[in-house]
Enzyme design. Structure first.
Site: not given
Ligand code: ADP
Length: 486
Positions: A388, A183, A293, A258
Site C-alpha cells: 500500500e 485518540k 484505504c 479497518e
Molecule cells: P500512519 O502511519 O499512516 O500514521 P498508523 O496506522 O500508524 O498510520 O496511524 C493510525 C493511528 O494509529 C494514528 O492515530 C496513530 O497515532 C495511531 N498509532 C500509531 N502507532 C500506534 C501504536 N503503537 N499504538 C496505538 N496507536 C498507534
C-alpha cells in the site's frame, strides 16, 4: 490565499485535551507541533497525551456510562440530531481546519464535514430502532434478546478524513449508548477537539465523548491497552492494527479494525470510457490524492483497450491541478513529510522495478506535493503492485480475459474494495460474487454511502462499520430466558 476565506480566527495557537466535557490541558505536558503541508511551516501546538491523561479520559467515560446508557434511545437520537446541527452551523470553520491540517482541497474538506453530519443524522435516526429478538425455546419458556451498549469504546483514527471518520466511528457508538475516548491522528487532532466541544455545547453530557490527542506509541498504545475499555475501533495501517488488536485482546476488549488496501479497479472493453476515466481518476488521484484505504490503486485493463484507455487516463490526469488547499485545486499536498517520503520512496522503487512512470513524480516546490503518477506495464508481483503506497500512484496491469482479471484482482494480501467497469450485467455480478473484498463498486468507483456496510476481507480488517452493521459493532447481545411454568 485563494478563493476561500483565510483561516484567521479559526485556529488557536495551542490545543490540549477534551476530558469530562471541557478542555483540559495540564500545563506541564510536552507539546508537539503540527505542520501545514502546503507551506511546511508550523500550524499549531498540541499537548501530547500520556498514559495518565488516557486514564483520566477512560475513567470519565466510565463514570458517564450509566447515565448515558439509561437515557432513552429516542433522547440519545435527539442529542445526535442536535450535534449534527451544531456541526452544520460550524461547517465552514471545520472545513478550514480539515483543509489546513490535512492539506486536502477545501471542497473535499467540506465534503468530509458533510459526511460527518450525514453519519450523525443517520445514527441519530437509528438510535431507537435497535431491537432484539424473541426466540422460540419451547412451550414453557419466554426467551428474548436485548442489544446493550458495549460500554466504554476506544477509537484510534487516521489523518486522511479526520472529521468524516468521527461520524463513522463515534456517532454510532454514542447513538447506541456507549461512551467514547478518542485518540485522533497526530497530524489532525483539532477536528476532533472541535467536534467534541460542539457535541457538549449541543447537549451531550460531560464525559460521554473525550478526546486525548498524542503520539500513537504513547497515548494510542495506552488507550488500546487500557484495562477499562470494552471495545477498540482502529482505522489505520495493518502493522499498527495488529499491534493495537493484540493490546486490546489482552484485556478481552473487542477489536474492530479497518486497515489498508491495494484495491483493483478492473476495466473491460465494453466499459463506458466516459464514465470510467473520471472514476479511475477519483479512485486514485483527485479524491484526497490517493490517501485513502479504499483507493483504486491497481488499474487492471483488458489488453484490447489498454492503449486507448491509458492514453485517456494520462490525458485527464495531466489536467489535474495541484495547489494549496484554500485555492481549492483538484489535489492538495500530501499530509506530512513522512507521507511524502513514503510515497516518493515508492516512486523510486517503481523506477527500479518497471522504469520511468509514464506521468508524474514529485515537483520541485515547497509543500509535500506529488503529481498524479502512473506506472504502466506493471507485474502484479512487483512491490508497487503489492504494497500500500497511500498516495497518488497508479499501477497499470494488463489482463487478457475475465478469469485472469479475477485471479490478478484477488492476488493480494488485502481485501477492502474492488471496482469493475463493464456493461455486461452477468460479468459484473460474477465479479461481485468471486472477488474477495468488503466493498464492490460497479461502474462507479466509491459507489458507497453512509448506509452501506464497510470493512475488509483478508488483511484489510475485522468487523464492519457504517449502515445497520454498526449495530453489531457497538452493541452486545444479552439473552434473557424465562421459565413461565414456575
Ligand atoms: P500512519 O502511519 O499512516 O500514521 P498508523 O496506522 O500508524 O498510520 O496511524 C493510525 C493511528 O494509529 C494514528 O492515530 C496513530 O497515532 C495511531 N498509532 C500509531 N502507532 C500506534 C501504536 N503503537 N499504538 C496505538 N496507536 C498507534
Amino acid at each position: 490565499m485563494g478563493q476561500f476565506e483565510p483561516p484567521e480566527g479559526k485556529l488557536r495557537e495551542e490545543y490540549g485535551f477534551f476530558i469530562d466535557g471541557k478542555p483540559d490541558t495540564p500545563v506541564d505536558r510536552e507539546r508537539f507541533e503540527t505542520v501545514d503541508p502546503s507551506t511546511e511551516q508550523p500550524l499549531v501546538e498540541i499537548s501530547a497525551g500520556t498514559e495518565a491523561d488516557v486514564d483520566r479520559a477512560v475513567s470519565s467515560a466510565r463514570q458517564a456510562l450509566d447515565e448515558w446508557r439509561a437515557t432513552s434511545a429516542t433522547e440519545r437520537g435527539q442529542v445526535l440530531f442536535q450535534i449534527a446541527d451544531a456541526i452544520r452551523d460550524h461547517s465552514e470553520m471545520l472545513a478550514v481546519i480539515e483543509a489546513l491540517e490535512s492539506g486536502k482541497p477545501y471542497t473535499q474538506a467540506v465534503f468530509s464535514i458533510k459526511s460527518c453530519i450525514d453519519y450523525f443524522e443517520y445514527f441519530a435516526g437509528l438510535a431507537d430502532k435497535v431491537q432484539g429478538d424473541t426466540i422460540p425455546m419451547g412451550w414453557e419458556y419466554v426467551d428474548f434478546t436485548i442489544r446493550e451498549p458495549m460500554g466504554v469504546t476506544a477509537h484510534i483514527t487516521p489523518w486522511n478524513f479526520p472529521t468524516s471518520i468521527i461520524g463513522r466511528s463515534i456517532a454510532p457508538a454514542l447513538a447506541f449508548g456507549n461512551t467514547v475516548v478518542h485518540k485522533p491522528a497526530e497530524e489532525t487532532s483539532i477536528s476532533a477537539l472541535e467536534v467534541a466541544r460542539l457535541a457538549v455545547d449541543a447537549g451531550l453530557p460531560p464525559g460521554v465523548f473525550n478526546v486525548v490527542p498524542g503520539r500513537g506509541t504513547e497515548a494510542g498504545a495506552a488507550l488500546a491497552g487500557h484495562r477499562d475499555i470494552d471495545s477498540l475501533t482502529f482505522t489505520g495501517s495493518v502493522e499498527t492494527g495488529r499491534e493495537v488488536a493484540r493490546l486490546a485482546v489482552d484485556n478481552v476488549a473487542a477489536p474492530h479494525l479497518e486497515l489498508g488496501g491495494k484495491s483493483p479497479h478492473v476495466i473491460f472493453p465494453d466499459a463506458d470510457f466516459d464514465a470510467a476515466v473520471p472514476s479511475i481518476l477519483r479512485g486514485i488521484f483527485s479524491a484526497n490524492s490517493g490517501q485513502s484505504c479504499t483507493a483504486g490503486s491497481r488499474l487492471l485493463v483488458h489488453q484490447d483497450i489498454h492503449d486507448e484507455l491509458v492514453d485517456r487516463v494520462v490525458a485527464a490526469a495531466s489536467e489535474l491541478t495541484l495547489g494549496p488547499p484554500m485555492d481549492d485545486p483538484d489535489m492538495g499536498p500530501l499530509v506530512s513529510a513522512a507521507q511524502y517520503e513514503r510515497v516518493t520512496d515508492y516512486i523510486e522503487i517503481g523506477r527500479e522495478e518497471v522504469g520511468e512512470p509514464i506521468i508524474g513524480g514529485a515537483p520541485d516546490r515547497t509543500g509535500y506535493y506529488v503529481e498524479p503518477t502512473i506506472f504502466d506495464g506493471v507485474s502484479n508481483d512487483s512491490r508497487i503492485a503489492r504494497e500500500e503506497i497511500f498516495g497518488p500512484v497508479l499501477t497499470v496491469i494488463e489482463f487478457s480475459d475475465e478469469s485472469e482479471a479475477l485471479e490478478i484482482a484477488n492476488d493480494t494480501d488485502y481485501g477492502l474494495a474492488a471496482g469493475i467497469f463493464t456493461s455486461d450485467v452477468g460479468r459484473a455480478l460474477r465479479f461481485a460474487r468471486n472477488i474477495q473484498a468488503g466493498s464492490v463498486f460497479v461502474n462507479e468507483y466509491y459507489a458507497f454511502g453512509t448506509q452501506t456496510p464497510h470493512g475488509g476481507f483478508k488483511q484489510s480488517g475485522i468487523g464492519r462499520e457504517k449502515g445497520l452493521e454498526a449495530i453489531r459493532t457497538y452493541t452486545q447481545t444479552k439473552n434473557v430466558g424465562i421459565n413461565i411454568e414456575v
